[in-house]
Design a protein around this motif. Sequence first.
Motif, PDB file in Angstrom:
ATOM      1  N   VAL A   1       1.163  -1.169   0.045  1.00  0.00           N
ATOM      2  CA  VAL A   1       0.128   0.030   0.016  1.00  0.00           C
ATOM      3  C   VAL A   1       0.932   1.167  -0.165  1.00  0.00           C
ATOM      4  O   VAL A   1       2.064   1.287   0.477  1.00  0.00           O
ATOM      5  N   HIS A   2       0.451   2.152  -0.602  1.00  0.00           N
ATOM      6  CA  HIS A   2       1.234   3.674  -0.486  1.00  0.00           C
ATOM      7  C   HIS A   2       0.411   4.686   0.255  1.00  0.00           C
ATOM      8  O   HIS A   2      -0.921   4.470   0.036  1.00  0.00           O
ATOM      9  N   PRO A   3       0.969   5.672   1.058  1.00  0.00           N
ATOM     10  CA  PRO A   3       0.407   6.551   1.497  1.00  0.00           C
ATOM     11  C   PRO A   3      -0.198   7.824   0.581  1.00  0.00           C
ATOM     12  O   PRO A   3       0.225   7.719  -0.461  1.00  0.00           O
ATOM     13  N   ASP A   4      -1.027   8.601   1.277  1.00  0.00           N
ATOM     14  CA  ASP A   4      -1.427   9.721   0.367  1.00  0.00           C
ATOM     15  C   ASP A   4      -0.247  10.843   0.761  1.00  0.00           C
ATOM     16  O   ASP A   4       0.563  10.603   1.324  1.00  0.00           O
ATOM     17  N   ASP A   5      -0.535  11.947   0.051  1.00  0.00           N
ATOM     18  CA  ASP A   5       0.584  13.044   0.026  1.00  0.00           C
ATOM     19  C   ASP A   5       0.730  13.291   1.505  1.00  0.00           C
ATOM     20  O   ASP A   5       2.007  13.642   2.070  1.00  0.00           O
TER      21      ASP A   5
ATOM     22  N   ASN B   1       5.775  11.600   6.943  1.00  0.00           N
ATOM     23  CA  ASN B   1       6.369  10.447   7.438  1.00  0.00           C
ATOM     24  C   ASN B   1       7.872  10.075   6.661  1.00  0.00           C
ATOM     25  O   ASN B   1       8.575   9.336   7.166  1.00  0.00           O
ATOM     26  N   GLU B   2       7.832  10.470   5.290  1.00  0.00           N
ATOM     27  CA  GLU B   2       8.796  10.000   4.439  1.00  0.00           C
ATOM     28  C   GLU B   2       9.475  11.249   3.761  1.00  0.00           C
ATOM     29  O   GLU B   2      10.482  10.983   2.880  1.00  0.00           O
ATOM     30  N   GLY B   3       9.044  12.295   3.822  1.00  0.00           N
ATOM     31  CA  GLY B   3       9.651  13.583   3.129  1.00  0.00           C
ATOM     32  C   GLY B   3       9.356  13.495   1.574  1.00  0.00           C
ATOM     33  O   GLY B   3       9.855  14.109   1.053  1.00  0.00           O
ATOM     34  N   GLU B   4       8.558  12.741   1.273  1.00  0.00           N
ATOM     35  CA  GLU B   4       7.941  12.867  -0.294  1.00  0.00           C
ATOM     36  C   GLU B   4       6.517  12.512  -0.396  1.00  0.00           C
ATOM     37  O   GLU B   4       5.800  12.181   0.547  1.00  0.00           O
ATOM     38  N   LEU B   5       6.011  12.863  -1.625  1.00  0.00           N
ATOM     39  CA  LEU B   5       4.632  12.718  -2.035  1.00  0.00           C
ATOM     40  C   LEU B   5       4.049  11.436  -1.680  1.00  0.00           C
ATOM     41  O   LEU B   5       5.054  10.341  -1.823  1.00  0.00           O
ATOM     42  N   GLY B   6       3.039  11.387  -1.443  1.00  0.00           N
ATOM     43  CA  GLY B   6       2.238  10.050  -1.657  1.00  0.00           C
ATOM     44  C   GLY B   6       2.176   9.284  -3.047  1.00  0.00           C
ATOM     45  O   GLY B   6       2.741   9.958  -3.946  1.00  0.00           O
ATOM     46  N   LYS B   7       1.321   8.315  -3.015  1.00  0.00           N
ATOM     47  CA  LYS B   7       1.573   7.667  -4.620  1.00  0.00           C
ATOM     48  C   LYS B   7       0.175   7.072  -4.753  1.00  0.00           C
ATOM     49  O   LYS B   7      -0.378   6.145  -3.936  1.00  0.00           O
ATOM     50  N   THR B   8      -0.586   7.531  -5.659  1.00  0.00           N
ATOM     51  CA  THR B   8      -1.518   7.183  -6.382  1.00  0.00           C
ATOM     52  C   THR B   8      -1.040   6.678  -7.615  1.00  0.00           C
ATOM     53  O   THR B   8      -0.168   7.434  -8.268  1.00  0.00           O
TER      54      THR B   8
ATOM     55  N   SER C   1      -4.045   5.916  -3.391  1.00  0.00           N
ATOM     56  CA  SER C   1      -3.228   5.717  -2.194  1.00  0.00           C
ATOM     57  C   SER C   1      -4.173   5.164  -1.134  1.00  0.00           C
ATOM     58  O   SER C   1      -5.399   5.363  -1.116  1.00  0.00           O
ATOM     59  N   GLY C   2      -3.745   4.283  -0.411  1.00  0.00           N
ATOM     60  CA  GLY C   2      -4.504   3.381   0.477  1.00  0.00           C
ATOM     61  C   GLY C   2      -4.994   2.162   0.130  1.00  0.00           C
ATOM     62  O   GLY C   2      -5.753   1.663   1.174  1.00  0.00           O
ATOM     63  N   THR C   3      -4.982   1.871  -1.047  1.00  0.00           N
ATOM     64  CA  THR C   3      -5.574   0.805  -1.638  1.00  0.00           C
ATOM     65  C   THR C   3      -4.564  -0.385  -1.442  1.00  0.00           C
ATOM     66  O   THR C   3      -3.306  -0.333  -1.988  1.00  0.00           O
ATOM     67  N   MET C   4      -4.922  -1.534  -0.914  1.00  0.00           N
ATOM     68  CA  MET C   4      -4.129  -2.794  -0.896  1.00  0.00           C
ATOM     69  C   MET C   4      -4.016  -3.492  -2.217  1.00  0.00           C
ATOM     70  O   MET C   4      -5.155  -3.543  -2.786  1.00  0.00           O
ATOM     71  N   HIS C   5      -2.924  -3.670  -2.570  1.00  0.00           N
ATOM     72  CA  HIS C   5      -2.486  -4.215  -4.061  1.00  0.00           C
ATOM     73  C   HIS C   5      -1.378  -4.947  -4.089  1.00  0.00           C
ATOM     74  O   HIS C   5      -0.279  -4.910  -3.445  1.00  0.00           O
ATOM     75  N   ALA C   6      -1.358  -5.869  -5.201  1.00  0.00           N
ATOM     76  CA  ALA C   6      -0.052  -6.548  -5.888  1.00  0.00           C
ATOM     77  C   ALA C   6      -0.482  -7.162  -6.958  1.00  0.00           C
ATOM     78  O   ALA C   6      -1.691  -7.335  -7.730  1.00  0.00           O
ATOM     79  N   ILE C   7       0.825  -6.867  -8.027  1.00  0.00           N
ATOM     80  CA  ILE C   7       0.556  -7.268  -9.530  1.00  0.00           C
ATOM     81  C   ILE C   7       0.914  -8.767  -9.168  1.00  0.00           C
ATOM     82  O   ILE C   7       1.886  -9.008  -8.695  1.00  0.00           O
TER      83      ILE C   7
ATOM     84  N   LYS D   1       2.619   1.158   9.542  1.00  0.00           N
ATOM     85  CA  LYS D   1       2.160   2.298   8.587  1.00  0.00           C
ATOM     86  C   LYS D   1       1.486   1.780   7.647  1.00  0.00           C
ATOM     87  O   LYS D   1       0.485   2.389   7.380  1.00  0.00           O
ATOM     88  N   SER D   2       1.417   0.621   7.210  1.00  0.00           N
ATOM     89  CA  SER D   2       0.262  -0.048   6.310  1.00  0.00           C
ATOM     90  C   SER D   2      -1.003  -0.026   6.857  1.00  0.00           C
ATOM     91  O   SER D   2      -1.942   0.477   6.253  1.00  0.00           O
ATOM     92  N   ILE D   3      -1.126  -0.360   8.059  1.00  0.00           N
ATOM     93  CA  ILE D   3      -2.565  -0.403   8.797  1.00  0.00           C
ATOM     94  C   ILE D   3      -2.947   0.999   8.971  1.00  0.00           C
ATOM     95  O   ILE D   3      -4.276   1.396   8.566  1.00  0.00           O
ATOM     96  N   ASP D   4      -2.186   1.909   9.278  1.00  0.00           N
ATOM     97  CA  ASP D   4      -2.260   3.420   9.248  1.00  0.00           C
ATOM     98  C   ASP D   4      -2.925   3.863   8.085  1.00  0.00           C
ATOM     99  O   ASP D   4      -3.946   4.593   8.024  1.00  0.00           O
ATOM    100  N   VAL D   5      -2.300   3.413   6.765  1.00  0.00           N
ATOM    101  CA  VAL D   5      -2.848   4.164   5.725  1.00  0.00           C
ATOM    102  C   VAL D   5      -3.872   3.520   4.937  1.00  0.00           C
ATOM    103  O   VAL D   5      -4.431   3.889   4.040  1.00  0.00           O
ATOM    104  N   LEU D   6      -4.125   2.189   5.119  1.00  0.00           N
ATOM    105  CA  LEU D   6      -4.881   1.344   4.231  1.00  0.00           C
ATOM    106  C   LEU D   6      -6.470   1.749   4.567  1.00  0.00           C
ATOM    107  O   LEU D   6      -6.887   2.007   5.516  1.00  0.00           O
ATOM    108  N   ASN D   7      -6.925   1.865   3.295  1.00  0.00           N
ATOM    109  CA  ASN D   7      -8.335   2.380   3.276  1.00  0.00           C
ATOM    110  C   ASN D   7      -9.129   1.217   3.624  1.00  0.00           C
ATOM    111  O   ASN D   7      -9.034  -0.095   3.372  1.00  0.00           O
TER     112      ASN D   7
END
Length: 314
Positions: free
Chosen positions: A95-99, A105-112, A166-172, A210-216
Amino acid sequence: MTEPLFLDSVLQEKIWGGDHLKRFGYTLPSDKIGEYWAISAHPNGVSTIKNGEYAGVKLDDLYQEHRELFGNAKKDVFPLLTKILDANDWLSVQVHPDDAYGLANEGELGKTECWYIIDAQPGAEIIYGHHAKSKAELRDMIESGDWEHLLTKVKVKAGDFFYVPSGTMHAIGKGILILETQQSSDTTYRVYDFDRRDDQGNLRELHIEKSIDVLNLGEPANTTPSVTKEENLDKTTFVSNDFFTVEKWEITGPVTFNKTAPYTLCSVLDGQGTLTVAGESYPVQLGDHFILTSDITNWIFDGKLTVIASHDGE
Ligand code: ZN
């Protein structure tokens, strides 16, 4: 400056990578190549301009020093990153955080991000969302490793598109070739990595809290593609929002395009032809990636080509 910026970019080795990126004409240094960062100004793999007056210049430097080529865009960093991924095996469940969370927490933008499926083996699947009804249930299922009941699997085929906010559980999943358009960020929180070990016998780090924090909660809502047909062109709009617009142009003969954004990112996924700008013609073919800068107000594609085009959000 009406020359398109053709790019040379960085291949990234991954534990789950393969050798399928050969089909784009790239020379692979190993058979574990997972990603080609095709259009990137991210410090972890920056594209280089390969033609014209800026040949040899890195895309991040060009964006900083010649903002006029990008419509005098206000954003501090080049906002988008286009990748091609070869999932020869499952990627981690992540999962990726939002902005806001990413910057704090990471000093960079989140990721959609979003995925266009270039190719998929029969039966290939992705993970897209999860079934937990609350954060407490999510935590329980992650901590007990109940992946079977937690993760939502979806079968995919060539031509499918998935919007992954951002916040979506995913895997390719294994056997999938994807073009990904995403915010320019490299922050990933791994939830589960199939207990895999690398060549040195090490597990990759997980980021459960962190995953549990940001997961939708709730299943992700995919976008609905819309198709318009003109002479020699089928245009599919997959997504158009604050993060990015992503379109597919299926071209079968000469088509004139007028710009709809300050600058446009193009990736040729199939075929070959020509791109003509201000009377100059450039050969283009599968595996090419280039940027049409602000000075380019219109252009002509000719030939038989499939192009994924994107631009920054509105
Ligand atoms: Zn991701």
